[in-house]
Enzyme design. Structure first.
Site, short mmCIF file in Angstrom:
data_model
loop_
_atom_site.label_atom_id
_atom_site.label_comp_id
_atom_site.label_asym_id
_atom_site.label_seq_id
_atom_site.Cartn_x
_atom_site.Cartn_y
_atom_site.Cartn_z
N LYS A 141 112.57 -60.68 -18.45
CA LYS A 141 112.47 -59.18 -19.62
C LYS A 141 110.97 -59.22 -19.24
O LYS A 141 110.99 -60.21 -21.21
CB LYS A 141 113.95 -59.31 -20.68
CG LYS A 141 114.83 -58.27 -20.22
CD LYS A 141 115.03 -57.15 -20.13
CE LYS A 141 116.44 -56.67 -19.21
NZ LYS A 141 116.64 -55.26 -19.01
N GLU A 196 109.84 -53.93 -12.42
CA GLU A 196 110.75 -52.96 -12.06
C GLU A 196 110.48 -52.39 -13.44
O GLU A 196 109.27 -52.53 -14.77
CB GLU A 196 112.24 -54.23 -12.85
CG GLU A 196 113.33 -52.86 -13.11
CD GLU A 196 114.44 -53.04 -12.63
OE1 GLU A 196 114.61 -54.65 -12.34
OE2 GLU A 196 115.84 -53.65 -14.06
N ASP A 231 113.35 -47.94 -12.25
CA ASP A 231 115.40 -48.33 -13.06
C ASP A 231 115.42 -47.31 -13.69
O ASP A 231 115.88 -46.23 -13.30
CB ASP A 231 115.23 -49.41 -13.31
CG ASP A 231 116.10 -49.54 -13.98
OD1 ASP A 231 117.57 -49.05 -13.70
OD2 ASP A 231 116.84 -50.59 -14.62
N LYS A 255 121.77 -47.46 -10.54
CA LYS A 255 123.07 -48.17 -11.16
C LYS A 255 124.18 -47.51 -10.98
O LYS A 255 124.17 -45.92 -11.34
CB LYS A 255 122.49 -47.92 -12.79
CG LYS A 255 121.74 -48.98 -13.44
CD LYS A 255 120.85 -48.49 -14.49
CE LYS A 255 120.74 -50.18 -15.77
NZ LYS A 255 119.68 -50.43 -14.94
MG MG Z 1 115.61 -52.55 -15.58
#
Ligand code: MG
Length: 350
Positions: A141, A196, A231, A255
């Site tokens: 992250k 991302e 995303d 997702k």
């Molecule tokens: Mg993500």
């Protein structure tokens, strides 16, 4: 034909609050649905688990609509869930599909999983044990601390990766153009699988997405060699089609929980042989089983030789283990998925 519909809302503390670009997230809320066909006795399960910050519905809206459906909705009622509730549509579609066939498709035995690294320099200390455990894809992250500090860590982090390993960076939309350019210059020629969601902005009311951010993402994707992944930009129905139409050259993070019409999105992605990474929406074992079955079926059909690592290295998520999907491990096996028991989750909520 009438079906028997029940639902139970949940509110589950995470074992540790999840740090996101939208702040700290301590309690996961959602709804489990149970559908029964009285003619056959078959039961189907689904989970609506909207992710705050992704801009789809609220759990309250899902529960409110389920209440209006009543205990014995017709199949027509279930097929007419408003488009603004994609997570609920996914939950009901999953449950309905299970009423006619609950045997999962015969697909690959196992898939690799990406290891989650903590933000900042803690990531450096975490890589060796994850590598030792067998992980070969790592996700870090970024966009959490100052860009200069984080960029300065990239080479150290890459040096600690095992041979052949790859790093995913996830900015959760935190960067402006200049910051994204600095990062992408640095990522070139390093073992970065993709970056991302470099930038993101919640669209204005009535708009599907923010056109300035879309232009920025497409521009960055064209200007730098490291692939980019979407995303947050894929928050619901229609987004995949829009980005395919715009010629998105990078990766699609799917997702499954967020797509009311998942089948259409996956068909469109398969048609152009798009690069797809399946990812958890931090759901319970009910939603995980459904999402992972989808991922296994897709990978077996589309990328049997070289599947991309799953973004499901998140478990155990919840303080109460009865709700957890598979614990994070370098490989996820089909048996792990089929061992997940929706009825146990349901009973734990009674
Ligand atoms: Mg993500």
């Amino acid at each position: 034909m009438s079906l028997l519909l029940q639902f139970r809302a949940y509110s589950l503390p995470f074992r540790a609050p999840v740090r996101t670009a939208h702040g700290s997230w301590a309690v996961r809320t959602g709804v489990i649905v149970r559908l029964e066909d009285p003619a056959t006795g078959h039961v189907g399960w689904g989970e609506a688990s909207p992710v705050p910050g992704f801009g789809s519905e609220t759990v309250e809206a899902d529960a409110g609509l389920l209440r209006t459906l009543g205990a014995q909705p017709g199949e027509g009622d279930l097929a007419r869930i408003p488009p603004g509730l994609p997570c609920l549509r996914r939950a009901l579609a999953t449950a309905i599909a299970a009423l006619t066939t609950d045997s999962p498709p015969e697909v690959g035995a196992f898939l690799p999983v990406a290891a989650l690294l903590p933000a900042g320099k803690e990531a450096l200390a975490t890589v060796p044990s994850k590598a030792e455990a067998g992980f070969r894809t790592f996700k870090w992250k970024v966009g959490v601390g100052a860009a200069g500090d984080e960029i300065a860590l990239l080479d150290d982090l890459c040096a600690r990766l095992p041979d052949g390993a790859r790093l995913r960076l996830d900015a959760n939309g935190a960067w402006d153009r200049r910051t994204a350019e600095r990062w992408l210059e640095r990522c070139a020629e390093r073992p970065v699988e993709f970056v991302e969601q470099p930038a993101f902005a919640r669209p204005a009311p009535g708009q599907a997405s923010d056109p300035k951010v879309n232009d920025l993402l497409l521009g960055l994707a064209g200007d730098f060699p490291t692939p980019l992944a979407l995303d947050e930009s894929l928050a619901g129905d229609g987004d995949v089609e829009r980005w395919l139409g715009a010629g998105w050259p990078g990766v699609f993070v799917v997702k499954p929980a967020l797509h009311g019409d998942l089948e259409t999105a996956l068909t469109q992605l398969a048609r152009v042989k798009a690069a797809v990474v399946f990812s958890s929406a931090l759901e319970t074992a009910v939603g995980m089983r459904s999402a992972l079955r989808t991922a296994f079926a897709w990978q077996a059909a589309q990328t049997p030789e070289k599947p991309r690592a799953l973004g499901f290295g998140v478990g155990p998520l919840f303080a109460d283990d009865r709700f957890n999907g598979p614990a994070a491990a370098p490989f996820l096996y089909r048996e792990d998925v089929e061992r997940l028991n929706p009825e146990a989750v349901w009973n734990a909520l009674s």
